[in-house]
Design a protein around this motif. Structure first.
Motif, PDB file in Angstrom:
ATOM      1  N   GLY A  66       0.975  -1.186   0.092  1.00  0.00           N
ATOM      2  CA  GLY A  66       0.129  -0.112   0.013  1.00  0.00           C
ATOM      3  C   GLY A  66       0.784   1.354   0.051  1.00  0.00           C
ATOM      4  N   LYS A  67       1.658   1.114   0.896  1.00  0.00           N
ATOM      5  CA  LYS A  67       2.692   2.431   0.772  1.00  0.00           C
ATOM      6  C   LYS A  67       3.709   2.595  -0.555  1.00  0.00           C
ATOM      7  CE  LYS A  67       3.558   2.283   5.863  1.00  0.00           C
ATOM      8  NZ  LYS A  67       4.732   1.875   7.018  1.00  0.00           N
ATOM      9  N   SER A  68       3.850   1.578  -0.991  1.00  0.00           N
ATOM     10  CA  SER A  68       4.396   1.721  -2.406  1.00  0.00           C
ATOM     11  C   SER A  68       3.778   2.146  -3.324  1.00  0.00           C
ATOM     12  CB  SER A  68       5.164   0.061  -2.709  1.00  0.00           C
ATOM     13  OG  SER A  68       5.567   0.388  -4.016  1.00  0.00           O
ATOM     14  N   GLY A  69       2.352   1.767  -3.423  1.00  0.00           N
ATOM     15  CA  GLY A  69       1.136   2.307  -4.150  1.00  0.00           C
ATOM     16  C   GLY A  69       1.260   3.771  -4.023  1.00  0.00           C
ATOM     17  N   MET A  70       1.102   4.194  -2.957  1.00  0.00           N
ATOM     18  CA  MET A  70       0.851   5.707  -2.520  1.00  0.00           C
ATOM     19  C   MET A  70       2.020   6.480  -2.924  1.00  0.00           C
ATOM     20  SD  MET A  70      -0.755   5.271   1.512  1.00  0.00           S
ATOM     21  CE  MET A  70      -0.493   7.185   1.542  1.00  0.00           C
ATOM     22  N   ALA A  71       3.260   5.871  -2.896  1.00  0.00           N
ATOM     23  CA  ALA A  71       4.614   6.834  -3.169  1.00  0.00           C
ATOM     24  C   ALA A  71       4.435   6.979  -4.732  1.00  0.00           C
ATOM     25  CB  ALA A  71       5.898   6.088  -2.757  1.00  0.00           C
ATOM     26  N   SER A  72       4.008   5.678  -5.457  1.00  0.00           N
ATOM     27  CA  SER A  72       3.946   5.907  -7.198  1.00  0.00           C
ATOM     28  C   SER A  72       3.068   6.967  -7.366  1.00  0.00           C
ATOM     29  CB  SER A  72       3.558   4.379  -7.603  1.00  0.00           C
ATOM     30  OG  SER A  72       4.709   3.520  -7.160  1.00  0.00           O
ATOM     31  N   GLN A  73       1.995   6.843  -6.797  1.00  0.00           N
ATOM     32  CA  GLN A  73       0.849   7.977  -7.165  1.00  0.00           C
ATOM     33  C   GLN A  73       1.399   9.397  -6.919  1.00  0.00           C
ATOM     34  OE1 GLN A  73      -1.917   7.322  -8.793  1.00  0.00           O
ATOM     35  NE2 GLN A  73      -2.073   9.528  -8.813  1.00  0.00           N
ATOM     36  N   LYS A  74       2.182   9.488  -5.682  1.00  0.00           N
ATOM     37  CA  LYS A  74       2.675  10.818  -5.421  1.00  0.00           C
ATOM     38  C   LYS A  74       3.505  11.193  -6.192  1.00  0.00           C
ATOM     39  CE  LYS A  74       4.682  13.434  -1.590  1.00  0.00           C
ATOM     40  NZ  LYS A  74       5.618  14.059  -2.397  1.00  0.00           N
ATOM     41  N   ALA A  75       4.333  10.209  -6.844  1.00  0.00           N
ATOM     42  CA  ALA A  75       5.463  10.827  -7.831  1.00  0.00           C
ATOM     43  C   ALA A  75       4.823  11.120  -9.294  1.00  0.00           C
ATOM     44  CB  ALA A  75       6.171   9.385  -8.255  1.00  0.00           C
ATOM     45  N   VAL A  76       3.462  10.493  -9.428  1.00  0.00           N
ATOM     46  CA  VAL A  76       2.888  10.821 -10.812  1.00  0.00           C
ATOM     47  C   VAL A  76       2.185  12.306 -10.515  1.00  0.00           C
ATOM     48  CG1 VAL A  76       0.778  10.372 -12.173  1.00  0.00           C
ATOM     49  CG2 VAL A  76       2.460   8.526 -11.443  1.00  0.00           C
ATOM     50  N   ASP A  77       1.600  12.561  -9.382  1.00  0.00           N
ATOM     51  CA  ASP A  77       0.982  13.848  -9.125  1.00  0.00           C
ATOM     52  C   ASP A  77       2.168  14.708  -9.006  1.00  0.00           C
ATOM     53  OD1 ASP A  77      -1.319  12.600  -8.777  1.00  0.00           O
ATOM     54  OD2 ASP A  77      -1.329  12.437  -6.502  1.00  0.00           O
ATOM     55  N   ASP A  78       3.132  14.667  -8.517  1.00  0.00           N
ATOM     56  CA  ASP A  78       4.384  15.647  -8.420  1.00  0.00           C
ATOM     57  C   ASP A  78       4.704  15.786  -9.787  1.00  0.00           C
ATOM     58  OD1 ASP A  78       4.081  15.436  -5.811  1.00  0.00           O
ATOM     59  OD2 ASP A  78       5.930  14.324  -5.498  1.00  0.00           O
ATOM     60  N   ALA A  79       4.826  14.886 -10.513  1.00  0.00           N
ATOM     61  CA  ALA A  79       5.306  15.141 -12.176  1.00  0.00           C
ATOM     62  C   ALA A  79       4.267  15.982 -12.743  1.00  0.00           C
ATOM     63  CB  ALA A  79       5.679  13.803 -12.695  1.00  0.00           C
ATOM     64  N   ALA A  80       2.974  15.568 -12.501  1.00  0.00           N
ATOM     65  CA  ALA A  80       1.977  16.520 -13.228  1.00  0.00           C
ATOM     66  C   ALA A  80       1.910  17.963 -12.737  1.00  0.00           C
ATOM     67  CB  ALA A  80       0.583  15.727 -12.992  1.00  0.00           C
ATOM     68  N   ALA A  81       2.036  18.098 -11.345  1.00  0.00           N
ATOM     69  CA  ALA A  81       2.162  19.464 -10.890  1.00  0.00           C
ATOM     70  C   ALA A  81       3.428  20.243 -11.359  1.00  0.00           C
ATOM     71  CB  ALA A  81       2.381  19.238  -9.434  1.00  0.00           C
ATOM     72  N   ALA A  82       4.698  19.680 -11.539  1.00  0.00           N
ATOM     73  CA  ALA A  82       5.862  20.198 -12.039  1.00  0.00           C
ATOM     74  C   ALA A  82       5.750  20.492 -13.609  1.00  0.00           C
ATOM     75  CB  ALA A  82       6.897  19.227 -11.974  1.00  0.00           C
ATOM     76  N   LYS A  83       4.972  19.817 -14.313  1.00  0.00           N
ATOM     77  CA  LYS A  83       4.715  20.012 -15.664  1.00  0.00           C
ATOM     78  C   LYS A  83       3.561  21.283 -15.604  1.00  0.00           C
ATOM     79  CE  LYS A  83       3.041  18.058 -20.022  1.00  0.00           C
ATOM     80  NZ  LYS A  83       2.550  16.610 -20.617  1.00  0.00           N
ATOM     81  N   LYS A  84       2.715  21.164 -14.863  1.00  0.00           N
ATOM     82  CA  LYS A  84       1.533  22.332 -14.896  1.00  0.00           C
ATOM     83  C   LYS A  84       2.342  23.507 -14.287  1.00  0.00           C
ATOM     84  CE  LYS A  84      -2.694  23.384 -13.041  1.00  0.00           C
ATOM     85  NZ  LYS A  84      -3.881  23.074 -12.150  1.00  0.00           N
ATOM     86  N   LYS A  85       3.349  23.549 -13.372  1.00  0.00           N
ATOM     87  CA  LYS A  85       4.099  24.726 -12.908  1.00  0.00           C
ATOM     88  C   LYS A  85       4.818  25.223 -14.043  1.00  0.00           C
ATOM     89  CE  LYS A  85       6.907  26.426  -9.405  1.00  0.00           C
ATOM     90  NZ  LYS A  85       7.955  27.186  -9.995  1.00  0.00           N
ATOM     91  N   ALA A  86       5.545  24.388 -14.605  1.00  0.00           N
ATOM     92  CA  ALA A  86       6.146  24.635 -15.846  1.00  0.00           C
ATOM     93  C   ALA A  86       5.630  25.463 -17.033  1.00  0.00           C
ATOM     94  CB  ALA A  86       7.262  23.671 -16.469  1.00  0.00           C
TER      95      ALA A  86
END
Length: 290
Positions: A66-86
């Motif tokens: 469960g923790k591993s899945g949450m970390a993966s989802q967070k990485a995806v969200d962070d990447a999307a947020a970074a793309k949106k910020k850029a």
């Protein structure tokens, strides 16, 4: 615990190699969990599956997954947020560049407008200065001193003195030449001499005051006055002398016995009075430019 037997990698297909790599990673996780269970009283077991085997780690394995899945989802969200910020930063930079260009353009237009206004003001000032200079030069051509010359008092006529002729038998008259009249070299003398010249040529003689007031209006009593700015001047025949006559008029109405120089005060007055007599009926009838 007994680890599952992994077939030799060299004899596996690409698909099996990938599966084996995944199994190895899972085995490592299982070892870690087993250690945790041994400490906490848990258990671990290897269960075979179509790929070779699987590891059952109990509740602890579920938690790690469960923790591993949450970390993966967070990485995806962070990447999307970074793309949106850029993208937002790029849009902000683009807008800032456009705003800067618009301000630069507006500043250039404003500077051009101010320069045009300054140039127009400079041209207007130069034109006004040129006009003022022309006016000053025109004024300088006329006499700047308008001295008031009082007319000479009219000569007082005295009653003729009748002398008794001596008692003689014969009286022989002796002819004598009339004494030459000497006129003063000033406005008073010029006017009276011109009157005498007109009378000698049977030209109606204007009054002293009629000549004097026209002389003062036209030249202020300056025999060398010249008008260089009126319509006659534009035609090349400026008005000259005490009564501001032009050369054609002076030559046409010149009175014989006087100078042919238009600036000669007596000749100028005589010619102007002769002209006024023919055109206006006399200088006494002239009250403005003629």
């Amino acid at each position: 615990m007994q680890l599952p037997t992994i077939p030799k990698i060299g004899s596996l297909s690409k698909k099996h190699k990938l599966t084996a790599a995944g199994i190895a990673a899972a085995a490592a996780v299982a070892l870690t969990v087993t250690g945790l269970e041994a400490t906490a009283g848990g258990s671990a077991a290897a269960v075979g599956d179509p790929t070779g085997f699987s590891v059952s780690t109990g509740d602890q394995v579920k938690a790690v997954g469960g923790k591993s899945g949450m970390a993966s989802q967070k990485a995806v969200d962070d990447a999307a947020a970074a793309k949106k910020k850029a993208a937002a930063d790029a849009a902000a930079k683009k807008k800032a560049a456009a705003d800067a260009a618009a301000r630069s353009k507006a500043a250039a237009a404003d500077a051009a407008k101010r320069k045009a206004a300054a140039d127009a003001a400079a041209r207007k000032s130069a034109a006004e200065e040129a006009a003022a200079k022309r006016a000053r030069e025109a004024t300088a051509n006329r006499s700047t001193t308008r001295a008031v010359i009082k007319p000479a008092p009219a000569p007082v006529k005295k009653a003729p003195v009748v002398k008794k002729a001596p008692v003689v038998k014969k009286v022989v008259p002796v002819a004598t030449a009339p004494a030459a009249v000497v006129y003063p070299d000033n406005l008073d003398g010029w006017i009276r001499q011109a009157q005498a010249v007109l009378a000698a040529h049977n030209i109606p003689v204007p009054t002293y005051n009629g000549i004097y007031r026209n002389v003062m209006r036209e030249s202020s009593g300056n025999p060398n006055a010249i008008n260089l700015w009126d319509s006659n001047a534009a035609k090349g025949i400026p008005s000259k002398g005490l009564l501001q006559t032009i050369d054609p008029t002076f030559n046409a109405y010149h009175v014989s016995g006087t100078s042919w120089n238009v600036y000669n005060p007596v000749a100028n007055i005589a010619a102007a009075c002769n002209y006024a007599w023919h055109v206006y009926g006399g200088m006494d009838n002239v009250n403005s430019a003629y």
